[in-house]
Design a protein around this motif. Structure first.
Motif, PDB file in Angstrom:
ATOM      1  N   LEU A  15      47.298  87.012  94.233  1.00 27.78           N
ATOM      2  CA  LEU A  15      48.426  86.501  95.008  1.00 27.78           C
ATOM      3  C   LEU A  15      49.668  87.342  94.743  1.00 27.78           C
ATOM      4  O   LEU A  15      49.897  87.793  93.615  1.00 27.78           O
ATOM      5  CB  LEU A  15      48.716  85.044  94.641  1.00 27.78           C
ATOM      6  N   PRO A  16      50.481  87.572  95.782  1.00 28.03           N
ATOM      7  CA  PRO A  16      51.701  88.353  95.557  1.00 28.03           C
ATOM      8  C   PRO A  16      52.687  87.573  94.698  1.00 28.03           C
ATOM      9  O   PRO A  16      52.699  86.336  94.682  1.00 28.03           O
ATOM     10  CB  PRO A  16      52.255  88.575  96.971  1.00 28.03           C
ATOM     11  N   GLU A  17      53.487  88.282  94.013  1.00 32.34           N
ATOM     12  CA  GLU A  17      54.492  87.635  93.188  1.00 32.34           C
ATOM     13  C   GLU A  17      55.527  86.941  94.075  1.00 32.34           C
ATOM     14  O   GLU A  17      55.874  87.438  95.149  1.00 32.34           O
ATOM     15  CB  GLU A  17      55.188  88.674  92.306  1.00 32.34           C
TER      16      GLU A  17
END
Length: 330
Positions: A15-17
């Motif tokens: 997951l992207p930050e």
């Protein structure tokens, strides 16, 4: 031979930050707020520390019986003249909308004259009314007189001030009322006439209640303006109002500045109370109005209130039946 199990788990995705948004810096807001606060502090400091204001004298005469009596007369002049002006303004507004050209032109000439001349000049003429017309009479023009009155006894300084303020204010209120009446959808008047309602009842039951939303705000402003215009009745001369009372005390005690502050504080107090009353009146007559939608949307007319149904018009005409074909008693 290797077989792939259908229940094998799919590869996990990273997951992207999460975004760490920061508000846009606005240093101008803080700088302008600081400048305003510094100016306000300087103004307050100048008011409190300046000995020429004589705050002890201000507090002494703020409750003086002559000043309080002047406040009472100022309120009487304000509300009395506004009451007369409202009645005359509604009459003039209806005359301006009349099909009769004589009525229309008479109303236009009245508004033209009283809006075109200064209120101070009008009050001076009202103060000289007994010089212009020493006596007033009722009778047949160019014929016998039935009743004769002394102008000096009939029109005292108080009535001259009250009439002068009311007649001038009526010219301004007439245009406000006319704008409010014009804001109501004319189709509602046509529907009411189709149901057999008379013009007077249409005005009272259909048009005026909806026009009040447009009429009330500027009328409240005119009332506040009238409160301060009463300070000009010295031109009549009327010598019991607040401004004249404080000025007389200031001239007698050689302290005009503290007494002017007394008058200003009383005007500010009364104006604040009138503004609160205006707020509640606006909220009362504006209830049910959706300010974000244009007129005509969601079944609402230009006045902001719901368009009356046929049953409502029938009830307003004086019958309790909901049958649109029922006989209507005007």
């Amino acid at each position: 031979m290797t077989s792939t199990s259908p229940h094998a788990s799919a590869p996990t995705r990273e997951l992207p930050e999460p975004l760490r948004a920061r508000p846009v810096p606005r240093p101008g807001r803080w700088v302008s707020a600081a400048v305003v606060l510094v100016l306000v502090a300087m103004a307050v400091n100048g008011l409190v520390t300046n000995p020429n204001f004589r705050w002890d004298t201000v507090w002494l005469y703020l409750r003086d019986v002559v000043v309080v009596r002047g406040v009472g007369w100022t309120l009487v002049l304000t509300f009395g003249s506004m009451a007369l002006a409202v009645v005359l303004a509604v009459t003039l507004a209806i005359m301006r909308r009349s099909d009769n050209p004589v009525m229309r032109w008479v109303a236009w000439a009245y508004i033209w004259f009283f809006r075109g001349t200064p209120i101070y000049t009008q009050l001076v003429f009202w103060g000289l009314i007994s010089v212009l017309y020493p006596r007033l009479s009722l009778g047949i023009p160019f014929g016998p007189e039935f009743f004769v009155f002394s102008t000096r006894d009939l029109i005292t300084a108080f009535w001259a001030a009250l009439l002068g303020l009311a007649l001038n204010e009526a010219a301004y209120l007439a245009e406000i009322v006319r704008a409010g009446l014009s804001s109501v959808d004319p189709g509602q008047t046509e529907a009411a006439k189709a149901l057999g309602m008379k013009d007077g009842k249409i005005m009272r039951r259909i048009v005026l209640p909806q026009a009040m939303r447009v009429i009330v705000p500027p009328t409240g402003n005119e009332t506040i303006s009238m409160l301060k215009t009463t300070s000009l009745v010295v031109a009549v001369p009327f010598t019991l109002d607040l401004m004249y009372a404080t000025s007389a005390i200031g001239n007698r005690t050689f302290q005009p500045i503290p007494l002017l502050v007394v008058a200003a504080l009383w005007y500010l107090l009364i104006t604040s109370i009138l503004m609160v009353g205006q707020h509640f009146l606006e909220r009362y007559y504006g209830r049910g109005f959706d300010g974000g939608s244009p007129a005509g949307r969601s079944g609402r007319g230009p006045s902001g209130s719901r368009k009356p149904r046929k049953q409502d018009l029938i009830r307003a005409a004086g019958t309790t039946k909901d049958d649109p074909f029922a006989e209507v008693t005007p």
